[in-house]
Design an enzyme around this catalytic site. Structure first.
Site, PDB file in Angstrom:
ATOM      1  N   GLU A 151       7.654  26.146   4.538  1.00 30.37           N
ATOM      2  CA  GLU A 151       8.190  27.507   4.538  1.00 30.37           C
ATOM      3  C   GLU A 151       9.536  27.606   3.825  1.00 30.37           C
ATOM      4  O   GLU A 151      10.570  27.929   4.434  1.00 30.37           O
ATOM      5  CB  GLU A 151       8.307  28.044   5.961  1.00 30.37           C
ATOM      6  CG  GLU A 151       6.959  28.135   6.653  1.00 30.37           C
ATOM      7  CD  GLU A 151       7.018  28.766   8.033  1.00 30.37           C
ATOM      8  OE1 GLU A 151       8.087  28.720   8.664  1.00 30.37           O
ATOM      9  OE2 GLU A 151       5.997  29.314   8.470  1.00 30.37           O
ATOM     10  N   GLU A 307      -1.395  28.009   8.908  1.00 27.49           N
ATOM     11  CA  GLU A 307      -0.959  28.050  10.304  1.00 27.49           C
ATOM     12  C   GLU A 307      -1.192  29.430  10.881  1.00 27.49           C
ATOM     13  O   GLU A 307      -0.944  30.439  10.204  1.00 27.49           O
ATOM     14  CB  GLU A 307       0.551  27.794  10.423  1.00 27.49           C
ATOM     15  CG  GLU A 307       1.024  26.440  10.018  1.00 27.49           C
ATOM     16  CD  GLU A 307       2.544  26.329  10.164  1.00 27.49           C
ATOM     17  OE1 GLU A 307       3.143  27.117  10.924  1.00 27.49           O
ATOM     18  OE2 GLU A 307       3.135  25.469   9.499  1.00 27.49           O
TER      19      GLU A 307
HETATM   20  C1  GLA Z   1       6.189  28.227  11.341  1.00 29.19           C
HETATM   21  C2  GLA Z   1       6.409  26.755  11.121  1.00 29.19           C
HETATM   22  C3  GLA Z   1       5.916  25.908  12.227  1.00 29.19           C
HETATM   23  C4  GLA Z   1       6.241  26.522  13.562  1.00 29.19           C
HETATM   24  C5  GLA Z   1       5.658  27.882  13.624  1.00 29.19           C
HETATM   25  C6  GLA Z   1       5.882  28.525  14.974  1.00 29.19           C
HETATM   26  O1  GLA Z   1       5.035  28.675  10.810  1.00 29.19           O
HETATM   27  O2  GLA Z   1       5.881  26.307   9.905  1.00 29.19           O
HETATM   28  O3  GLA Z   1       6.530  24.653  12.107  1.00 29.19           O
HETATM   29  O4  GLA Z   1       7.619  26.597  13.702  1.00 29.19           O
HETATM   30  O5  GLA Z   1       6.260  28.681  12.636  1.00 29.19           O
HETATM   31  O6  GLA Z   1       5.373  29.803  15.041  1.00 29.19           O
END
Ligand code: GLA
Length: 665
Positions: A151, A307
């Site tokens: 991210e 995710e």
């Molecule tokens: C992001 C991160 C993960 C985690 C999630 C929690 O997507 O990439 O590591 O922190 O948020 O919602």
């Protein structure tokens, strides 16, 4: 069939962090992953301190075992570089690489993302650990994809960022300080620069900052993060040619630090993390909004849902982590697949016992596998297997919504006529109206070739480059229907206002001229001759050839045009000078679609039923149906439901909350 997934079915799994557990748990993980039908695991996302506990000392044993175990279980590995969380030794060795806020506060380790992406020490350390991973695992049979970093997006305003900004500006302005002074209009408030060294990031200052400077900094920072990504990507690419490379994007609601159109062409597949925090129909409209954007950033090819949360996701602004209702995870997951994802993946496999996200849901909850969540995960794994043939197919849209983060960055600067005019809500409203009308929608960049679309909506294009204006002009002249939202086409790419009336970039195409903005306070609504109302914004406009479809009633703009349409070449430029209420917008969308001859994905589908198709190049198609209502609905459709195995001939009775995926005849 295209994409890195071809022939591999849909990927199912999630982030897997075995370094937080021990061998007993690993043995259980192996067993449960098989039970759940896990086929992909993202490993090592935040493992830097477990891989390099001291500078130059590597401990790969646990990762070797993990990859071997996963491979033995038939699980492909998405191997991450751990560079989103440098270990404490790094902060002490290189305090200058810790991030600094706009107010000059240096942040310490203790969380994650505590680095400045422009700091040379950080970049070098990131490349060193990446190189170690690339050489160690290049030939590992489990390695299916690289996941660079996590991210990208964290900001920094330190001196390294300042130095990088200056380099970026020199290149953008051909080393001409006078060109920068002109572009930033620095004659205002005595900001004329006489040396590049005088330029700093938009750090906290006394009053309003220079909006062209903040815009350029946003562009620079997206590029600087991209440079950090590209260094890792190129290194991995050399070490493991042929292994696809991605990084996981975010789609936050209130900011965006990356220009995802540019980033999208630098990854082998676009991957996204999406945490839905709305439920019911609004939640599904949000899901479609996100998925349609990601598919578009991936140029329409199958993408990767990297995710999502199996259940509770923490809504930090509301201070609560609500659990998902039974069935929601399944329906949402298949919702992403319907819109082009070739995977269903989660954060994370097992809920943490400690650490910052210890109450974030996971595929295996704290209570273990004998739980609703794990049972649903296992059932979903089976559904995903049933849909394997869908992998590689694509979604086809005849309508596009224009998006450009430059417009977002510029229009949400301080000093705008109304801070209530936000970029994303404008796009969301139009997309939601199209979603409610059952129309499959892409997103597109204003400078892209738009000819395949029957209708293009530009809900919020405050900043419009010359190339963008020319592209829209070509699109309409060639027969397209372009629907432009208020406060668009106002500024050029330096954030200078286009003179001669708004929307300066589109006057000819729209056949009108806006003389003055009339932003509305929260307590004011404008009324239109069609019965619709408008909020947030109104404009004093005169037509210059356009036909008036609705005028303002009462108030200072009484009788003035509010909604117009202009014939231009073989097409039409439509214009909305206010933000219509939901029914008003739905009515206008219907009118434009009818004029352009564009219909819903499944004509005759009940309003509660969301219908979307994926197509294969060989002519096969799959119709995804979701009933979001409380009653059973009859849906006109035919084919074999891959989820239930039932044959459907002409009509499907779809119960409330049910999902069907028909391989069509
Ligand atoms: C992001 C991160 C993960 C985690 C999630 C929690 O997507 O990439 O590591 O922190 O948020 O919602």
């Amino acid at each position: 069939m295209t994409g890195p997934f071809a022939g591999a079915g849909l990927w199912f799994g999630g982030d897997y962090n075995p370094e937080q557990w021990g061998p007993d748990t690993w043995a259980e993980d192996d067993k449960l992953m098989r039970l759940a039908g896990v086929t992909a695991a993202t490993v090592g996302v935040f493992s830097w301190s477990s891989l390099e506990p001291e500078e130059g000392t590597y401990t790969f044993g646990w990762l070797d075992q993990t990859l071997d175990r996963l491979h033995a279980g038939g699980v492909r590995v998405v191997l991450a570089t751990p560079t989103a969380s440098p270990p404490p030794w790094f902060s002490f060795a290189h305090p200058d690489a810790l991030p600094v806020t706009a107010h000059g506060t240096r942040l310490w380790h203790g969380s994650r993302d505590t680095y400045c992406a422009a700091a040379p020490a950080y970049r070098q350390a990131a490349l060193r650990i990446t190189e170690q991973l690339a050489s160690r695992y290049a030939d590992h049979p489990a390695l299916a994809m690289w996941h660079v970093h996590n991210e990208y997006g964290s900001l920094c305003y330190c001196d390294h960022a300042a130095a990088g900004f200056r380099r970026w500006l020199r290149s953008r302005y051909d080393d001409r300080l006078d060109a920068l002074n002109t572009a930033w209009n620095t004659a205002f408030w005595s900001q004329g620069y006489t040396s590049w060294d005088q330029i700093v990031p938009p750090r906290a200052t006394q009053y309003l900052p220079n909006p062209s400077q903040t815009l350029d900094f946003s562009r620079f920072w997206s590029d600087e993060l991209m440079a950090a990504y590209l260094e890792q990507r190129d290194l991995l690419c050399q070490g493991t040619p042929g292994v696809p490379i991605t990084t996981n994007f975010m789609l936050p609601n209130d900011y965006q630090n990356l220009d995802l159109w540019r980033w999208g062409s630098e990854v082998d597949v676009v991957a996204v993390d999406h945490y839905l925090n709305a439920t019911g129909r609004p939640g599904r409209a949000d899901l479609a909004f996100a998925a349609d954007q990601i598919r578009s950033f991936n140029r329409g090819r199958p993408w990767l849902l990297m995710e999502q949360a199996p259940s509770a996701v923490h809504l930090y602004d509301q201070g609560i982590a609500p659990a998902k209702e039974p069935g929601q995870m399944r329906s949402d997951s298949l919702g992403y697949v319907a819109r082009g994802s070739d995977s269903v993946m989660f954060f994370q496999w097992r809920t943490g016992r400690g650490g910052a996200e210890l109450h974030h849901s996971a595929m295996v909850p704290h209570a273990g596998p004998d739980t609703r969540v794990f049972r649903e995960v296992t059932e979903l794994g089976a559904d995903v297997r049933r849909l394997a043939e869908v992998a590689g197919s694509t979604v086809r849209a005849r309508v596009a919504v224009l998006s450009d983060v430059n417009s977002w960055w510029a229009m949400e600067s301080r000093g705008m006529p109304s801070s209530r005019m936000r970029y994303l809500p404008a796009l969301r409203e139009v997309h939601a109206a199209l979603w409610a009308a059952g129309v499959t929608t892409d997103f597109a960049h204003p400078e892209a070739d738009l000819t395949r679309y029957g209708v293009v909506f530009a809900p919020s294009l405050y900043l419009l480059s010359d190339a963008g204006a020319a592209s829209l002009e070509r699109y309409v002249a060639g027969g397209g229907h372009l629907v432009v939202g208020c406060f668009s086409g106002v500024a050029d790419e330096t954030h200078a206002i286009r003179l001669g009336g708004y929307p300066g970039g589109l006057l000819n195409l729209l056949g009108l001229r806006v003389e003055e903005f009339h932003p509305l306070t929260e307590d004011r609504v404008v009324r239109l001759t069609t019965g619709a109302t408008g909020t947030l914004w109104s404009e004093d406009l005169q037509t210059r050839g356009a036909e008036v479809l609705a005028a303002y009633v009462g108030g200072p703009l009484d009788g003035r045009p509010a909604v117009t349409r202009n014939r231009h070449g073989a097409g039409f430029g439509w214009y909305l000078s206010t933000r219509l209420d939901r029914a008003g917008l739905a009515g206008l969308v219907e009118q434009v679609l009818a004029a352009a001859g564009v219909g819903p994905e499944l004509p005759g589908a009940p309003t509660d039923v969301e219908a979307i198709r994926r197509h294969a190049d060989d002519g096969r198609s799959w119709l995804f149906l979701f009933n979001h209502g409380d009653l059973t609905h009859l849906v006109p459709a035919s084919g074999i439901d891959l989820l239930s195995g039932h044959q459907v001939d002409g009509e499907l009775a779809l119960p409330s909350a049910a999902v069907a995926v028909l391989r069509e005849h």
